[in-house]
Design a protein around this motif. Sequence first.
Motif, PDB file in Angstrom:
ATOM      1  N   ASP A  37     -22.426 -10.786 -33.531  1.00  0.00           N
ATOM      2  CA  ASP A  37     -23.205 -11.484 -32.511  1.00  0.00           C
ATOM      3  C   ASP A  37     -22.746 -12.934 -32.351  1.00  0.00           C
ATOM      4  O   ASP A  37     -22.725 -13.472 -31.234  1.00  0.00           O
ATOM      5  CB  ASP A  37     -24.693 -11.443 -32.863  1.00  0.00           C
ATOM      6  CG  ASP A  37     -25.315 -10.079 -32.594  1.00  0.00           C
ATOM      7  OD1 ASP A  37     -24.740  -9.310 -31.805  1.00  0.00           O
ATOM      8  OD2 ASP A  37     -26.374  -9.784 -33.188  1.00  0.00           O
ATOM      9  N   GLY A  46     -23.924 -17.785 -23.192  1.00  0.00           N
ATOM     10  CA  GLY A  46     -25.107 -17.248 -22.526  1.00  0.00           C
ATOM     11  C   GLY A  46     -25.269 -15.749 -22.685  1.00  0.00           C
ATOM     12  O   GLY A  46     -26.081 -15.140 -21.983  1.00  0.00           O
ATOM     13  N   GLN A  48     -26.309 -12.064 -23.671  1.00  0.00           N
ATOM     14  CA  GLN A  48     -27.554 -11.433 -24.088  1.00  0.00           C
ATOM     15  C   GLN A  48     -27.241 -10.463 -25.239  1.00  0.00           C
ATOM     16  O   GLN A  48     -26.578  -9.449 -25.037  1.00  0.00           O
ATOM     17  CB  GLN A  48     -28.189 -10.684 -22.918  1.00  0.00           C
ATOM     18  CG  GLN A  48     -28.848 -11.585 -21.898  1.00  0.00           C
ATOM     19  CD  GLN A  48     -29.985 -12.399 -22.504  1.00  0.00           C
ATOM     20  OE1 GLN A  48     -30.820 -11.874 -23.248  1.00  0.00           O
ATOM     21  NE2 GLN A  48     -30.022 -13.687 -22.187  1.00  0.00           N
ATOM     22  N   SER A  50     -27.898  -7.788 -28.377  1.00  0.00           N
ATOM     23  CA  SER A  50     -28.741  -6.603 -28.566  1.00  0.00           C
ATOM     24  C   SER A  50     -29.938  -6.882 -29.455  1.00  0.00           C
ATOM     25  O   SER A  50     -30.922  -6.142 -29.433  1.00  0.00           O
ATOM     26  CB  SER A  50     -27.912  -5.469 -29.176  1.00  0.00           C
ATOM     27  OG  SER A  50     -27.388  -5.851 -30.449  1.00  0.00           O
ATOM     28  N   ASN A  52     -31.791  -9.555 -29.241  1.00  0.00           N
ATOM     29  CA  ASN A  52     -32.754 -10.392 -28.523  1.00  0.00           C
ATOM     30  C   ASN A  52     -33.776  -9.500 -27.818  1.00  0.00           C
ATOM     31  O   ASN A  52     -33.483  -8.900 -26.784  1.00  0.00           O
ATOM     32  CB  ASN A  52     -32.041 -11.273 -27.498  1.00  0.00           C
ATOM     33  CG  ASN A  52     -31.207 -12.354 -28.158  1.00  0.00           C
ATOM     34  OD1 ASN A  52     -31.404 -12.686 -29.323  1.00  0.00           O
ATOM     35  ND2 ASN A  52     -30.253 -12.903 -27.418  1.00  0.00           N
ATOM     36  N   SER A  54     -37.274 -10.547 -27.371  1.00  0.00           N
ATOM     37  CA  SER A  54     -38.278 -11.332 -26.653  1.00  0.00           C
ATOM     38  C   SER A  54     -38.072 -12.797 -26.989  1.00  0.00           C
ATOM     39  O   SER A  54     -37.131 -13.156 -27.709  1.00  0.00           O
ATOM     40  CB  SER A  54     -39.685 -10.899 -27.063  1.00  0.00           C
ATOM     41  OG  SER A  54     -39.941 -11.272 -28.411  1.00  0.00           O
ATOM     42  N   GLY A  58     -35.423 -12.598 -31.765  1.00  0.00           N
ATOM     43  CA  GLY A  58     -34.041 -12.657 -31.300  1.00  0.00           C
ATOM     44  C   GLY A  58     -33.161 -13.421 -32.262  1.00  0.00           C
ATOM     45  O   GLY A  58     -33.640 -14.115 -33.164  1.00  0.00           O
ATOM     46  N   SER A  60     -30.126 -15.254 -31.070  1.00  0.00           N
ATOM     47  CA  SER A  60     -29.315 -16.302 -30.447  1.00  0.00           C
ATOM     48  C   SER A  60     -29.699 -17.701 -30.902  1.00  0.00           C
ATOM     49  O   SER A  60     -28.841 -18.528 -31.234  1.00  0.00           O
ATOM     50  CB  SER A  60     -29.421 -16.204 -28.919  1.00  0.00           C
ATOM     51  OG  SER A  60     -28.897 -14.991 -28.463  1.00  0.00           O
TER      52      SER A  60
END
Length: 205
Positions: A37, A46, A48, A50, A52, A54, A58, A60
Amino acid sequence: MSASPAEAAYRRPTALAVFLIIAGLIGVWAAFMLTVDKFHLLENPGAQLSCNFSVLVGCSKNLNSWQGSLLGFPNPLLGIGGWTATIAVGVGLLATRGRFARWYWIAFNVGVVLALVLVIFLITQSLTVLNVLCPWCMVTWVVTIPTFWAVTLYNLKEGNIPLPERARAFFRTLYGWVPLITIVCYAIVAVLAQLQLDWIHRAFI
């Protein structure tokens, strides 16, 4: 060739060995997923991921924070190395007939303690600063906590960490309660997360 008296008296900690292998495999898997990731975020800030689910759940935010790279490189790399070592210790316990040297157990225990300290720090930061629950991070928490208790209590009861016999007898008893101690620790983290983040209501909003 006959075994020495010390080898004959030695009881291989099979359950601990199997646990370390399983915990290590889970930990390596979580660290690997976090590393993948992180590569995705480096390629596309930016992206998205897997993991994440809500605003509350998440990866990130953790991976992009300074807390996610405490030593100047992504924390998951520490996990890959540390959990690989844990697997090696478990396999070694199953493969050898004799005892590991005391210094070896102490060195491993120091590593486990440092892992727990890092996890406690990251839990605190997740709950009070980042305000997010990272799924793969939580998998790491789940295996680090019982690994700390199992290894530390084993070393205390076996005398790898020198103690009087009365104290060793106490830790022999406590060693059998590792599953319950672990559940209590999980409950404490869950309660703190609820108080700080109200995760029961917000997890999938």
